[in-house]
Scaffold this motif. Structure first.
Motif, mmCIF file in Angstrom:
data_model
loop_
_atom_site.group_PDB
_atom_site.id
_atom_site.type_symbol
_atom_site.label_atom_id
_atom_site.label_comp_id
_atom_site.label_asym_id
_atom_site.label_seq_id
_atom_site.Cartn_x
_atom_site.Cartn_y
_atom_site.Cartn_z
ATOM 1 N N VAL A 38 0.834 -1.204 0.000
ATOM 2 C CA VAL A 38 0.000 0.000 0.000
ATOM 3 C C VAL A 38 0.867 1.252 0.000
ATOM 4 N N GLU A 39 1.944 1.242 0.781
ATOM 5 C CA GLU A 39 2.825 2.411 0.822
ATOM 6 C C GLU A 39 3.510 2.636 -0.523
ATOM 7 N N ALA A 40 3.857 1.542 -1.224
ATOM 8 C CA ALA A 40 4.451 1.672 -2.566
ATOM 9 C C ALA A 40 3.439 2.273 -3.546
ATOM 10 N N LEU A 41 2.183 1.857 -3.428
ATOM 11 C CA LEU A 41 1.132 2.409 -4.299
ATOM 12 C C LEU A 41 0.898 3.892 -4.008
ATOM 13 N N LEU A 42 0.964 4.267 -2.735
ATOM 14 C CA LEU A 42 0.794 5.680 -2.366
ATOM 15 C C LEU A 42 1.925 6.529 -2.947
ATOM 16 N N LYS A 83 2.458 4.992 6.400
ATOM 17 C CA LYS A 83 3.038 6.311 6.198
ATOM 18 C C LYS A 83 2.417 6.898 4.928
ATOM 19 N N ILE A 84 1.647 7.949 5.094
ATOM 20 C CA ILE A 84 0.962 8.569 3.962
ATOM 21 C C ILE A 84 1.817 9.736 3.473
ATOM 22 N N PRO A 85 2.383 9.661 2.252
ATOM 23 C CA PRO A 85 3.230 10.757 1.753
ATOM 24 C C PRO A 85 2.432 12.050 1.569
ATOM 25 N N ARG A 86 3.128 13.191 1.765
ATOM 26 C CA ARG A 86 2.474 14.484 1.643
ATOM 27 C C ARG A 86 3.218 15.359 0.630
ATOM 28 N N ASP A 87 2.545 16.376 0.123
ATOM 29 C CA ASP A 87 3.181 17.362 -0.730
ATOM 30 C C ASP A 87 3.111 18.731 -0.059
ATOM 31 N N ARG A 88 4.021 19.617 -0.451
ATOM 32 C CA ARG A 88 4.128 20.913 0.210
ATOM 33 C C ARG A 88 2.871 21.763 -0.004
ATOM 34 N N ASN A 89 2.262 21.664 -1.192
ATOM 35 C CA ASN A 89 1.085 22.486 -1.499
ATOM 36 C C ASN A 89 -0.224 21.897 -0.961
ATOM 37 N N ASN A 90 -0.127 20.734 -0.332
ATOM 38 C CA ASN A 90 -1.311 20.066 0.242
ATOM 39 C C ASN A 90 -2.392 19.807 -0.809
ATOM 40 N N GLU A 91 -1.948 19.423 -2.005
ATOM 41 C CA GLU A 91 -2.898 19.143 -3.088
ATOM 42 C C GLU A 91 -3.109 17.646 -3.314
ATOM 43 N N PHE A 92 -2.265 16.830 -2.699
ATOM 44 C CA PHE A 92 -2.311 15.383 -2.933
ATOM 45 C C PHE A 92 -3.485 14.751 -2.174
ATOM 46 N N LYS A 93 -4.377 14.101 -2.915
ATOM 47 C CA LYS A 93 -5.530 13.404 -2.331
ATOM 48 C C LYS A 93 -5.494 11.948 -2.806
ATOM 49 N N PRO A 94 -4.877 11.077 -2.011
ATOM 50 C CA PRO A 94 -4.708 9.680 -2.450
ATOM 51 C C PRO A 94 -6.038 8.961 -2.655
ATOM 52 N N GLU A 95 -6.081 8.122 -3.695
ATOM 53 C CA GLU A 95 -7.276 7.321 -3.965
ATOM 54 C C GLU A 95 -7.190 5.937 -3.319
ATOM 55 N N ILE A 96 -5.955 5.436 -3.150
ATOM 56 C CA ILE A 96 -5.775 4.123 -2.516
ATOM 57 C C ILE A 96 -6.283 4.150 -1.080
ATOM 58 N N VAL A 97 -5.920 5.190 -0.351
ATOM 59 C CA VAL A 97 -6.389 5.393 1.025
ATOM 60 C C VAL A 97 -6.999 6.797 1.077
ATOM 61 N N PRO A 98 -8.280 6.949 0.782
ATOM 62 C CA PRO A 98 -8.908 8.275 0.785
ATOM 63 C C PRO A 98 -8.712 9.002 2.111
#
Length: 399
Positions: A38-42, A83-98
């Motif tokens: 799951v972390e690899a997919l994220l 561990k859910i990766p993040r981006d600086r602009n807070n635009e990332f909305k993962p679909e694997i783990v909503p």
């Protein structure tokens, strides 16, 4: 076959390498594989979002990785820390783990299924913890089952057919908490048989104790959802029911359920007289036509009128809603002069609610009844018996 064989060999090698020799170790390994996968997919999702790989230093970047956040989610192998990766602009909305989801398994579906079969929240919690080692509170179960409420609302508002040959209406009563008190609520149930002979639950409404005023609201709702015409209504003996129906559908025939009429009229009949009295009543409602039925009612009055005047008066005063079925053949009579169709459904409801003497909210009751309806109507796949004959008769009599 070769692909399957290769996968089997890889699993054997992996289990040998990790020294997997029992089910517990296998479960632990699968849990770790689930986490890593799951972390690899994220990470792959974030690559797609940013437009460059994690270690690509050559691309022009308008947004950057910004570490990760921790999140505990449920899976079929138990709870895992991600561990859910993040981006600086807070635009990332993962679909694997909503963003607000904490479930990657079919546990929610299982909880909803068990809830719809009448299991209590405590039983559901014990069952899930025993199988998945995941503790679930009553609040968690309630939140999971609340996810069907938008589906229930959509179902309640769906358009209906313009015409129904038969409509059956009845109410089932339950105890519900309201303003810190336990009150009696009625679940108003409507079942229709369409022009093709198939039956369907048209809706469930939760209201106060059964009244003709609330039934008028239900009937208005049916009309607003597209029902323009109903040939025959089959109902119980609630005062004002006929008036409510005819105010909404003035051309319809209203038939009182004979079983309800018998129960209500013989409520105060002595046990020693009940068998012969009901035997004489059979001559009334099993008569071949209305003329014979009414004549037999007069004989019934001569026999029982002095001893049980209230019983006789009930049949005489309600003759206009008792007698319509005499105008129809046996095929239609079997459908219209009892509410067996809806009574059978009510038995399913009572079966799944017997372990829940009190519901915390109206929505809690509605959720259970909706899920029970889904389970019951899965079997409603065939038309009513002799439907072609019934339909032709209705066309001749009602146009």
């Amino acid at each position: 076959m070769k692909k399957k064989s290769k996968m089997s060999e890889l699993m054997k090698e992996l289990m040998k390498k990790e020294e997997i020799n029992d089910v517990a170790n296998l479960q632990s390994m699968l849990k770790e594989m689930m986490k890593n996968g799951v972390e690899a997919l994220l990470e792959a999702e974030l690559d797609e979002e940013l437009g460059y790989d994690k270690y690509d230093n050559k691309s022009e970047k308008s947004n950057y990785r910004n570490g990760s956040s921790k999140k505990v989610v449920r899976t079929d192998y138990g709870e895992i820390d991600l561990k859910i990766p993040r981006d600086r602009n807070n635009e990332f909305k993962p679909e694997i783990v909503p963003k607000y989801s904490k479930d990657l398994s079919a546990i929610e579906d299982k909880v909803i299924s068990m809830y719809g079969k009448g299991m209590t929240t405590r039983d559901i919690s014990d069952h899930i913890e025993e199988i998945y080692q995941i503790p679930l509170s009553a609040q968690s179960i309630s939140r999971m089952t609340d996810k069907i409420l938008p589906i229930v609302e959509e179902w309640q508002q769906r358009p209906l057919n313009t015409e129904y040959s038969f409509v059956f209406m009845d109410a089932v009563h339950y105890k519900v908490k309201h303003n810190n008190r336990i009150v009696s609520k009625a679940a108003y149930i409507v079942v229709g048989i369409d022009d093709d002979g198939f039956k369907d639950v048209l809706g469930i409404w939760i209201g106060e104790n059964e009244t003709s005023k609330f039934w008028l609201k239900v009937l208005t709702d049916l009309k607003n959802r597209g029902v323009k015409r109903v040939h025959l209504f089959s109902v119980d003996g609630l005062p004002g029911f006929q008036q409510a129906i005819l105010a909404t559908y003035p051309e319809s025939i209203v038939q009182r359920c004979i079983i309800h009429q018998i129960r209500q009229s013989t409520r105060y009949v002595s046990y020693k007289h009940i068998k012969p009295l009901i035997s004489d009543l059979k001559d009334v409602y099993q008569a071949p036509n209305e003329e014979t039925g009414h004549k037999n009612l007069m004989y019934f009055e001569e026999t029982w009128g002095t001893l049980y005047p209230t019983c006789v008066r009930s049949w005489k005063e309600n003759w206009d809603v008792i007698s319509p079925f005499y105008s129809y053949s046996e095929n239609i009579r079997k459908i219209m002069y009892t509410t067996n169709i809806i009574e059978n459904l009510n038995r399913q409801y009572r079966k799944v609610t017997k372990g829940k003497p009190i519901f915390p909210t109206d929505n809690a009751l509605l959720k259970v009844l909706f899920l029970a309806t889904n389970n019951a109507t899965k079997k409603w796949t065939s038309r009513q018996k002799n439907w072609d004959q019934i339909k032709n008769e209705l066309i001749i009599l009602h146009g």
